[in-house]
Design a protein around this motif. Structure first.
Motif, short mmCIF file in Angstrom:
data_model
loop_
_atom_site.label_atom_id
_atom_site.label_comp_id
_atom_site.label_asym_id
_atom_site.label_seq_id
_atom_site.Cartn_x
_atom_site.Cartn_y
_atom_site.Cartn_z
N GLY A 7 0.65 -1.31 0.05
CA GLY A 7 0.01 0.01 0.03
C GLY A 7 0.62 1.42 -0.21
N ASP A 8 1.92 1.47 0.64
CA ASP A 8 2.84 2.66 0.63
C ASP A 8 4.09 2.44 0.16
N PRO B 212 -2.27 3.82 2.86
CA PRO B 212 -2.22 3.02 1.64
C PRO B 212 -2.71 3.75 0.41
N ARG C 132 -7.85 -6.13 -1.61
CA ARG C 132 -6.89 -6.56 -0.37
C ARG C 132 -7.71 -7.57 0.49
#
Lengths: 353, 175
Positions: free
Chosen positions: B39-40, B100, B122
């Protein structure tokens, strides 16, 4: 065929992946006791200078090449000798008979090519574009061309090195040095005569008229083809368009609703365009005469419309040798210049649209 | 004997370099893959870094350098879990974590529809999520996905089919 869900997933994942900011990427460091250096020069730099191929660039095939180049590229914006060169590496997608023999470039080969291009005196800097980045760029650049997006996957795109060449350096020398090196599929000079900026105009449609000694079957010529259907020569030449046919073509064009404007390019004007398009290519210029140039109607189309209707109507008109959609040629040029792929027109824009 | 040792050493060196080069070449791509999973970007970079470090530690086990990319991809998929675990306990960090990319707080993704799709992705079981990502992000074939995830190709096919069906159900799209 792809289901809508698959397409959506592909787009969403690509967008998520593209959010990575490569400018802030921290370099890798190797564990507790790093015993060897990681060559981070190889790390893909996402900044791709987007040169857009307009013309019927190298090897787009068929005897229509000259037409293509003239057709879509009346006044190329020249890159001033400093444009990039792209070195495309072997990928499985390349046919087996090619130098790549149907296999991917190996890591050793990639390293060797990297080392080789770096020690060329003409090369100023080198960037690497891996398959995933190439695919991302591809999806972004061809967002308008669904047929192409459906037909090409990430594995079809070769990885490449992008070389920035020193001002005034001999670019051909670079091509020569890289010829035949293991793992290299092809080398494309993105500043060559054939590649120009796309910004300059809305791609036009050109309807070329049958000339004397026409080779096109649409002009009544009989062609000699080899076993694979490739053009090998002319058995019987076609006939030039008559004045009556030209008038009829003009009337047809005036009646077509999607055409914004049109101009007629005679042989002299076509030859001038041709000279402007290839100022450095003496061999080509010397071997081409004014009378070799086909006459053509150049159409500016209304924006954002499907061109296939107009094109198929023109193609059926007697006296018209061939119709070239500048948008298709531009896409094919872009495909070659930025992604190293040479695809037939039927794949890039089915139906000529 | 000396000569033999020398050539063996060289072979070993080449193998080591292979993995390092694979990582270097595919650094951005691997971070992108990891980002889709976690997500990041900061976490994604940690995941790749972790996988890289681990690959070094375990380089003796890498028998077939030709399959290094499969190996590093699967290291990235596996590295994800341990990094997430560690992240829960480590607080001192130079790089802040962003929300995210698919969350409402993030401005990274512009299309609402795509964001919803990623949120739905997800929620799938890990295996389906990974198989779908390898197929539709990297465009890998069944066999490559099978090797990366260390499952059989037929399992890959059924996993992808199930994943797509689940997504369609969640998002209410007719199949």
């Amino acid at each position: 065929m792809n289901s809508p869900m698959e397409d959506r997933l592909r787009e969403a994942l690509t967008e998520a992946g593209a959010t990575v900011d490569t400018s802030t990427l921290r370099p890798l460091h190797g564990g507790r006791r790093s015993r060897f250096r990681v060559d981070l020069r190889l790390v893909a730099v996402a900044a791709v200078v987007v040169f857009v191929g307009m013309a019927g660039a190298v090897g787009l095939g068929g005897p229509g090449d000259v037409d293509h180049a003239v057709a879509v590229n009346p006044e190329p914006v020249r890159q001033k000798g400093k444009g990039e060169m792209a070195v495309f590496l072997c990928s499985k997608a390349v046919p087996k008979e090619h130098v790549c023999q149907g296999r991917n470039v190996t890591t050793e080969e990639t390293k060797a090519v990297d080392a080789l291009v770096r020690q060329l005196p003409e090369v100023e800097s080198v960037a690497f574009i891996d398959q995933a980045s190439a695919y991302e760029n591809f999806r972004r650049d061809f967002v308008h061309n669904k047929a192409l997006l459906d037909g090409v996957g990430a594995v079809d795109l070769p990885a490449s090195f992008r070389l920035t060449i020193r001002e005034g350096a001999d670019r051909d020398q670079v091509s020569r040095a890289l010829r035949g090196v293991a793992g290299i599929q092809n080398v494309v000079d993105l500043s060559s005569d054939m590649i120009a900026d796309r910004e300059d105009a809305r791609p036009q449609v050109k309807a070329f008229l049958c000339g004397k000694e026409a080779y096109q079957t649409s002009c009544g010529a009989e062609q000699i083809l080899d076993a694979e259907g490739k053009f090998k020569g002319v058995k019987k030449e076609g006939k030039a368009a008559t004045d009556a046919e030209k008038d009829a073509v003009r009337k047809l064009i005036d009646s077509l609703p999607d055409v914004e404007s049109s101009t007629f390019v005679d042989q002299v004007a076509a030859y001038e365009d041709f000279q402007k398009s290839f100022p450095d290519n003496k061999v080509l210029l010397e071997s081409t005469k004014v009378t070799d140039m086909p006459e053509a109607f150049v159409l500016t189309m209304k924006p954002e419309i499907d061109r296939s209707k107009t094109i198929s109507k023109l193609k059926r008109q007697p006296g018209v040798a061939t119709v070239v959609n500048g948008a298709c040629t531009a896409d094919r040029g872009l495909l070659l210049a930025n992604f190293g792929l040479i695809l037939p027109e039927s794949k890039v824009c089915p139906g000529g649209g | 004997v000396e000569v033999e040792l020398l050539s063996r050493g060289k072979a070993l060196m080449r193998e080591q370099v292979d993995v390092a080069v694979i990582f270097a070449e595919h650094h951005v791509g691997l971070v992108r893959l990891a980002l889709i999973m976690v997500g990041d970007q900061a976490t994604a970079e940690d995941v790749v870094q972790e996988a890289f470090a681990r690959t070094h530690a375990g380089r003796g086990r890498l028998r077939d350098p030709g399959r290094a990319l499969v190996y590093v991809r699967s290291a990235v998929l596996n590295g994800r879990r341990s990094v997430l675990r560690r992240r829960a306990t480590v607080f001192r960090r130079a790089v802040p974590y962003d929300p995210p990319v698919w969350s409402a707080e993030s401005a990274a993704m512009v299309t609402e529809e795509r964001r919803e799709l990623l949120v739905a992705l997800r929620k799938l079981p890990r295996r389906q999520r990974e198989a779908l990502t390898l197929r539709y992000y990297l465009g890998l074939a069944d066999q490559e996905i099978a090797e990366t995830m260390r499952i059989s190709a037929s399992t890959v096919r059924s996993t992808i089919a199930r994943g797509l069906t689940a997504l369609r159900r969640t998002l209410g799209e007719e199949s």
